[in-house]
Design a protein around this motif. Sequence first.
Motif, PDB file in Angstrom:
ATOM      1  N   GLU A 185       8.340  67.949  91.531  1.00  0.00           N
ATOM      2  CA  GLU A 185       8.025  66.534  91.665  1.00  0.00           C
ATOM      3  C   GLU A 185       8.643  65.748  90.515  1.00  0.00           C
ATOM      4  O   GLU A 185       8.900  66.299  89.446  1.00  0.00           O
ATOM      5  N   GLU A 209       7.687  76.317  99.261  1.00  0.00           N
ATOM      6  CA  GLU A 209       7.628  77.614  98.598  1.00  0.00           C
ATOM      7  C   GLU A 209       6.759  77.504  97.348  1.00  0.00           C
ATOM      8  O   GLU A 209       6.894  76.548  96.571  1.00  0.00           O
ATOM      9  N   GLU A 234      -6.289  71.761  85.701  1.00  0.00           N
ATOM     10  CA  GLU A 234      -6.645  71.347  87.054  1.00  0.00           C
ATOM     11  C   GLU A 234      -7.868  72.108  87.553  1.00  0.00           C
ATOM     12  O   GLU A 234      -7.975  73.318  87.377  1.00  0.00           O
ATOM     13  N   LYS A 243       1.078  70.784 101.133  1.00  0.00           N
ATOM     14  CA  LYS A 243       0.697  69.527 100.472  1.00  0.00           C
ATOM     15  C   LYS A 243       0.603  68.405 101.488  1.00  0.00           C
ATOM     16  O   LYS A 243       1.216  68.469 102.545  1.00  0.00           O
ATOM     17  N   TYR A 249       5.485  70.297  82.251  1.00  0.00           N
ATOM     18  CA  TYR A 249       5.742  68.890  82.572  1.00  0.00           C
ATOM     19  C   TYR A 249       6.585  68.310  81.447  1.00  0.00           C
ATOM     20  O   TYR A 249       6.166  68.311  80.285  1.00  0.00           O
ATOM     21  N   ILE A 288       6.059  78.553  93.781  1.00  0.00           N
ATOM     22  CA  ILE A 288       6.813  79.212  92.711  1.00  0.00           C
ATOM     23  C   ILE A 288       5.818  79.818  91.722  1.00  0.00           C
ATOM     24  O   ILE A 288       5.019  79.093  91.121  1.00  0.00           O
ATOM     25  N   TYR A 339      -4.844  70.600  99.130  1.00  0.00           N
ATOM     26  CA  TYR A 339      -3.716  71.539  99.153  1.00  0.00           C
ATOM     27  C   TYR A 339      -4.248  72.953  99.391  1.00  0.00           C
ATOM     28  O   TYR A 339      -5.348  73.281  98.969  1.00  0.00           O
TER      29      TYR A 339
HETATM   30  P1  AMP Z   1       1.652  67.916  93.045  1.00  0.00           P
HETATM   31  O1  AMP Z   1       0.684  67.077  93.863  1.00  0.00           O
HETATM   32  O2  AMP Z   1       2.954  68.116  93.754  1.00  0.00           O
HETATM   33  O3  AMP Z   1       1.779  67.395  91.642  1.00  0.00           O
HETATM   34  O4  AMP Z   1       1.000  69.380  92.886  1.00  0.00           O
HETATM   35  C1  AMP Z   1      -0.287  69.606  92.316  1.00  0.00           C
HETATM   36  C2  AMP Z   1      -0.317  70.956  91.605  1.00  0.00           C
HETATM   37  O5  AMP Z   1       0.018  72.027  92.488  1.00  0.00           O
HETATM   38  C3  AMP Z   1       0.677  71.061  90.474  1.00  0.00           C
HETATM   39  O6  AMP Z   1       0.205  70.573  89.266  1.00  0.00           O
HETATM   40  C4  AMP Z   1       0.954  72.554  90.389  1.00  0.00           C
HETATM   41  O7  AMP Z   1      -0.043  73.213  89.638  1.00  0.00           O
HETATM   42  C5  AMP Z   1       0.813  73.001  91.818  1.00  0.00           C
HETATM   43  N1  AMP Z   1       2.110  73.088  92.528  1.00  0.00           N
HETATM   44  C6  AMP Z   1       2.687  72.119  93.271  1.00  0.00           C
HETATM   45  N2  AMP Z   1       3.821  72.535  93.830  1.00  0.00           N
HETATM   46  C7  AMP Z   1       3.999  73.806  93.452  1.00  0.00           C
HETATM   47  C8  AMP Z   1       5.004  74.792  93.742  1.00  0.00           C
HETATM   48  N3  AMP Z   1       6.033  74.548  94.542  1.00  0.00           N
HETATM   49  N4  AMP Z   1       4.856  76.026  93.187  1.00  0.00           N
HETATM   50  C9  AMP Z   1       3.798  76.272  92.381  1.00  0.00           C
HETATM   51  N5  AMP Z   1       2.820  75.397  92.089  1.00  0.00           N
HETATM   52  C10 AMP Z   1       2.908  74.180  92.609  1.00  0.00           C
END
Ligand code: AMP
Length: 329
Positions: free
Chosen positions: A278, A170, A200, A137, A178, A172, A147
Motif C-alpha cells: 500500500e 498474496e 494491530e 481485503k 512502514y 507475504i 480482512y
Molecule cells: P492494509 O489495509 O492494506 O493497510 O492492511 C492491513 C494490515 O494487513 C497491514 O498492516 C499488514 O499487517 C497486513 N497486510 C496487508 N497486506 C498484506 C500482505 N499482502 N501480506 C502480508 N500482510 C499484509
Amino acid sequence: MKYAIATLGSHSALQILKGAKDEGFRTIAICKSDHAFVYRHFGVADEIIEIPSYSDFHKVEDDLIKRNAILIPHASLITYIDLRVIENMKVLYYGNKRILHWESDRDKQRIWLEKAGLNLPKVFKDPSEIDRLVIVKFQGARGGQGYFLARNEREFRRKIGSAKEYIIQEYIVGIPVYIHYFYSVIRSELELMGFDRRYESNVDGIGRIPANMQRDLKVTYTIVGNFPLMLRESLLPEVFRIGQKVVEASKEICSPGIYGPFCLETVVTPDLKFYVFEISARIVAGTNVFMETSPYALIKHGKPMSTGRRIAVEIREAIEQDRLKEILG
Ligand code: AMP
C-alpha cells in the motif's frame, strides 16, 4: 498577512501543529467539540475552531481563508471529509489534491506502484486461482476490519459471506516495515524521515495465547498504535531507490506528482526484498513515534525534525523564496 497552519484535530495533528509552532507559524486546530479539550490540553494550537461533527467541516472554510491558513491533510481529514468537499474548498491546501484519487482507489494505487517497478504481492482476479496463502481485503475498509486469510478457494468461500467487493492478495510472510519519506519540492530532494511498525489488534495479540487456542479465532488488523523501528543500514540504498521510483512514477500519472510526506507500507521477506502492499500519499500516523525527531532526520537536518516540522520548514522556505504556489494543490 502572515500565514497560519491549520489541520483537523485527529491523527497526527499534535505533531503537525507542534512542528508549525517550532517554525514560528500561528496554528489552528479544527476539532470536533468533544475532542477539543485534548488540543487545549497540549497547547499546540493558537486557536481552536470547534465543529459539532466532521460533516460540518466545510463550514469553517471562510474562517480559514480569513486567517490566511494553509490546511495540512492527514488520513483522518481525507477519511472523514468527503473528497469532493476537500477538492472544492478554496482554502490554501498543502499537497497535490489530485493524488488523493490515486491513493483512495486500490486499483489505481496498483497501477502507480507497478509503473514504479516495485515488488508487489500477486493479485488473484478469481478465487479459483488461489494457489497460496492470501489475504482478502475490502475496498475502503478502515483499520483492516473484516480482512481474512485463506489458503484455497474452499476456505475463501467459507469465509467470504455475502461480500461482493473484495481484493484477493498474496499474503507475504515477512515483517511489516512502514517507510516514511518526505519529498521536498523546494530542495528537489527525497528525504528519509524514519520507519515504524504497527501494533494491530488482534493479530499482534494472538501470539500471546497457546497455538491450540488460536485456531478458531478471527484475525483482525485494527490499528491501535505504532512502534519506532531502525532498519539494517545496508537496506537504506534500496529504501531510497524505491522511494525515488514512486516519486518519478507519480510525475507521469498525476503531474506535478507526489510531494511532501508519504509512506510505503511494505513487508520485508527473509531474502530482504521489500514487497509494497500500500501507499499513503500524505503524512502517516506512524510518524508520531518521531514527534521530536527520528535519528535519520536528526542527522540530515542537524537538529530535531519531525515530519510535521518538516512540512512547516518546506512551507517557510517556499514563502521566503516566493514559491508557495509550487506546493499548494
Ligand atoms: P492494509 O489495509 O492494506 O493497510 O492492511 C492491513 C494490515 O494487513 C497491514 O498492516 C499488514 O499487517 C497486513 N497486510 C496487508 N497486506 C498484506 C500482505 N499482502 N501480506 C502480508 N500482510 C499484509
